[in-house]
Design a protein around this motif. Structure first.
Motif, PDB file in Angstrom:
ATOM      1  N   LYS A  81      20.466  34.703  35.827  1.00  0.00           N
ATOM      2  CA  LYS A  81      21.326  33.470  35.040  1.00  0.00           C
ATOM      3  C   LYS A  81      22.285  33.065  35.962  1.00  0.00           C
ATOM      4  N   THR A  82      22.781  33.408  37.135  1.00  0.00           N
ATOM      5  CA  THR A  82      23.399  33.012  37.768  1.00  0.00           C
ATOM      6  C   THR A  82      23.174  32.719  39.095  1.00  0.00           C
ATOM      7  N   ARG A  83      23.803  31.772  39.867  1.00  0.00           N
ATOM      8  CA  ARG A  83      23.553  31.439  41.189  1.00  0.00           C
ATOM      9  C   ARG A  83      24.389  32.349  41.897  1.00  0.00           C
ATOM     10  N   THR A  84      24.010  32.543  43.256  1.00  0.00           N
ATOM     11  CA  THR A  84      24.561  33.583  44.190  1.00  0.00           C
ATOM     12  C   THR A  84      26.266  33.116  44.296  1.00  0.00           C
ATOM     13  N   THR A  85      27.177  33.937  44.056  1.00  0.00           N
ATOM     14  CA  THR A  85      28.450  33.797  44.271  1.00  0.00           C
ATOM     15  C   THR A  85      29.147  34.875  45.359  1.00  0.00           C
ATOM     16  N   VAL A  86      29.977  34.364  46.064  1.00  0.00           N
ATOM     17  CA  VAL A  86      30.657  35.617  46.994  1.00  0.00           C
ATOM     18  C   VAL A  86      32.201  35.332  46.770  1.00  0.00           C
ATOM     19  N   LEU A  87      32.527  36.430  46.697  1.00  0.00           N
ATOM     20  CA  LEU A  87      34.242  36.759  46.470  1.00  0.00           C
ATOM     21  C   LEU A  87      34.708  37.566  47.767  1.00  0.00           C
ATOM     22  N   SER A  88      35.927  37.440  48.124  1.00  0.00           N
ATOM     23  CA  SER A  88      36.321  38.391  48.857  1.00  0.00           C
ATOM     24  C   SER A  88      38.029  38.334  48.643  1.00  0.00           C
ATOM     25  N   ALA A  89      38.690  39.542  49.023  1.00  0.00           N
ATOM     26  CA  ALA A  89      40.058  39.733  49.134  1.00  0.00           C
ATOM     27  C   ALA A  89      40.553  40.669  50.015  1.00  0.00           C
ATOM     28  N   GLN A  90      41.820  40.215  50.878  1.00  0.00           N
ATOM     29  CA  GLN A  90      42.325  41.053  51.840  1.00  0.00           C
ATOM     30  C   GLN A  90      43.059  42.233  50.861  1.00  0.00           C
ATOM     31  N   LEU A  91      42.681  43.569  51.279  1.00  0.00           N
ATOM     32  CA  LEU A  91      43.218  44.810  50.725  1.00  0.00           C
ATOM     33  C   LEU A  91      44.508  44.904  50.207  1.00  0.00           C
ATOM     34  N   ILE A  92      45.311  44.129  50.902  1.00  0.00           N
ATOM     35  CA  ILE A  92      46.968  44.037  50.728  1.00  0.00           C
ATOM     36  C   ILE A  92      47.183  43.227  49.718  1.00  0.00           C
ATOM     37  N   ASN A  93      46.342  42.397  49.222  1.00  0.00           N
ATOM     38  CA  ASN A  93      46.316  41.503  48.090  1.00  0.00           C
ATOM     39  C   ASN A  93      45.890  41.965  46.712  1.00  0.00           C
ATOM     40  N   ILE A  94      45.276  43.154  46.593  1.00  0.00           N
ATOM     41  CA  ILE A  94      44.532  43.570  45.659  1.00  0.00           C
ATOM     42  C   ILE A  94      45.134  45.001  45.253  1.00  0.00           C
ATOM     43  N   THR A  95      44.713  45.387  44.162  1.00  0.00           N
ATOM     44  CA  THR A  95      44.506  46.686  43.397  1.00  0.00           C
ATOM     45  C   THR A  95      43.235  47.132  43.028  1.00  0.00           C
ATOM     46  N   ILE A  96      42.774  48.177  43.489  1.00  0.00           N
ATOM     47  CA  ILE A  96      41.464  48.844  42.876  1.00  0.00           C
ATOM     48  C   ILE A  96      41.478  49.945  42.172  1.00  0.00           C
ATOM     49  N   GLN A  97      41.028  50.051  41.033  1.00  0.00           N
ATOM     50  CA  GLN A  97      40.874  51.052  40.223  1.00  0.00           C
ATOM     51  C   GLN A  97      39.418  51.646  39.961  1.00  0.00           C
ATOM     52  N   ASP A  98      39.366  52.936  39.904  1.00  0.00           N
ATOM     53  CA  ASP A  98      37.925  53.275  39.244  1.00  0.00           C
ATOM     54  C   ASP A  98      37.881  52.964  37.777  1.00  0.00           C
ATOM     55  N   TYR A  99      36.976  52.212  37.572  1.00  0.00           N
ATOM     56  CA  TYR A  99      36.764  51.638  36.110  1.00  0.00           C
ATOM     57  C   TYR A  99      36.880  52.582  35.147  1.00  0.00           C
ATOM     58  N   SER A 100      36.542  53.652  35.436  1.00  0.00           N
ATOM     59  CA  SER A 100      36.495  54.903  34.041  1.00  0.00           C
ATOM     60  C   SER A 100      37.826  55.280  34.030  1.00  0.00           C
ATOM     61  N   GLN A 101      38.880  54.788  34.849  1.00  0.00           N
ATOM     62  CA  GLN A 101      40.328  55.213  34.604  1.00  0.00           C
ATOM     63  C   GLN A 101      41.076  54.238  33.965  1.00  0.00           C
ATOM     64  N   THR A 102      40.181  52.860  33.713  1.00  0.00           N
ATOM     65  CA  THR A 102      41.018  51.894  33.035  1.00  0.00           C
ATOM     66  C   THR A 102      40.964  51.879  31.503  1.00  0.00           C
ATOM     67  N   PRO A 103      41.859  51.183  30.779  1.00  0.00           N
ATOM     68  CA  PRO A 103      41.747  51.051  29.191  1.00  0.00           C
ATOM     69  C   PRO A 103      40.368  50.554  28.866  1.00  0.00           C
ATOM     70  N   PHE A 104      39.809  49.658  29.647  1.00  0.00           N
ATOM     71  CA  PHE A 104      38.588  49.049  29.218  1.00  0.00           C
ATOM     72  C   PHE A 104      37.383  49.906  29.073  1.00  0.00           C
ATOM     73  N   ALA A 105      37.399  50.861  29.794  1.00  0.00           N
ATOM     74  CA  ALA A 105      36.173  51.983  29.740  1.00  0.00           C
ATOM     75  C   ALA A 105      35.953  52.576  28.492  1.00  0.00           C
ATOM     76  N   LYS A 106      37.045  52.895  27.759  1.00  0.00           N
ATOM     77  CA  LYS A 106      36.927  53.396  26.452  1.00  0.00           C
ATOM     78  C   LYS A 106      36.470  52.451  25.353  1.00  0.00           C
ATOM     79  N   MET A 107      36.450  51.239  25.511  1.00  0.00           N
ATOM     80  CA  MET A 107      35.915  50.184  24.605  1.00  0.00           C
ATOM     81  C   MET A 107      34.484  49.888  25.350  1.00  0.00           C
ATOM     82  N   ILE A 108      34.349  49.508  26.645  1.00  0.00           N
ATOM     83  CA  ILE A 108      33.187  49.269  26.962  1.00  0.00           C
ATOM     84  C   ILE A 108      32.802  50.027  28.368  1.00  0.00           C
ATOM     85  N   PRO A 109      32.022  51.220  27.796  1.00  0.00           N
ATOM     86  CA  PRO A 109      31.652  52.355  28.920  1.00  0.00           C
ATOM     87  C   PRO A 109      30.692  51.718  30.006  1.00  0.00           C
ATOM     88  N   ASP A 110      31.027  51.980  31.160  1.00  0.00           N
ATOM     89  CA  ASP A 110      30.229  51.621  32.269  1.00  0.00           C
ATOM     90  C   ASP A 110      31.014  52.211  33.484  1.00  0.00           C
TER      91      ASP A 110
END
Length: 154
Positions: A81-110
């Motif tokens: 349903k989507t065309r190919t999209t590419v994203l990137s980020a320098q690691l110094i500019n982002i925060t990365i979390q294990d999704y299971s540790q986020t508040p969203f995981a309780k509402m939308i398991p994944d």
């Protein structure tokens, strides 16, 4: 339980699907990122199929290729349903979390990682979810991504 059946596997960078590889190369060229993939730590591909819901649910398939280097996270998404999209980020500019540790995981398991911060060529902070299956390849990728992000900020 997730609405998606996912399968994550480690692959050589050159084994990404042709269209995805071409989109990544074009993206790198358009954004003048240089040889950012020359020191790739790991490349994975996750194939996700949406679990059919109801009588009129249409099958949806999404494929993600993700590459982590000591300084960059780059990922490409292509789907039915989507065309190919590419994203990137320098690691110094982002925060990365294990999704299971986020508040969203309780509402939308994944399972996967949540990426937040300033993406390449973005004017403001954004967030993205990169879905991963359970299993060795996904867990190793997650571990390497989290470790690389910590190292980049030292």
């Amino acid at each position: 339980m997730s609405d998606w059946n996912r399968k994550t596997r480690e692959i050589p960078l050159e084994s990404l699907p042709r269209e995805m590889g071409s989109a990544i190369n074009l993206y790198i060229e358009q954004h003048n990122l240089g040889p950012i993939l020359s020191d790739a730590l790991k490349c994975i591909q996750t194939d996700s199929e949406k679990v059919k819901k109801g009588l009129f649910g249409r099958p949806e398939v999404v494929r993600v290729g993700a590459i982590i280097t000591p300084r960059w996270l780059l990922w490409a998404i292509q789907g039915t349903k989507t065309r190919t999209t590419v994203l990137s980020a320098q690691l110094i500019n982002i925060t990365i979390q294990d999704y299971s540790q986020t508040p969203f995981a309780k509402m939308i398991p994944d399972s996967g990682i949540e990426v937040s911060g300033l993406f390449t060529d973005a004017g403001e902070s954004s967030s993205a979810f990169i879905g991963l299956s359970e299993g060795t390849a996904a867990n190793e990728f997650k571990e390497i991504v989290l470790k690389a992000a910590q190292q980049a900020k030292k």
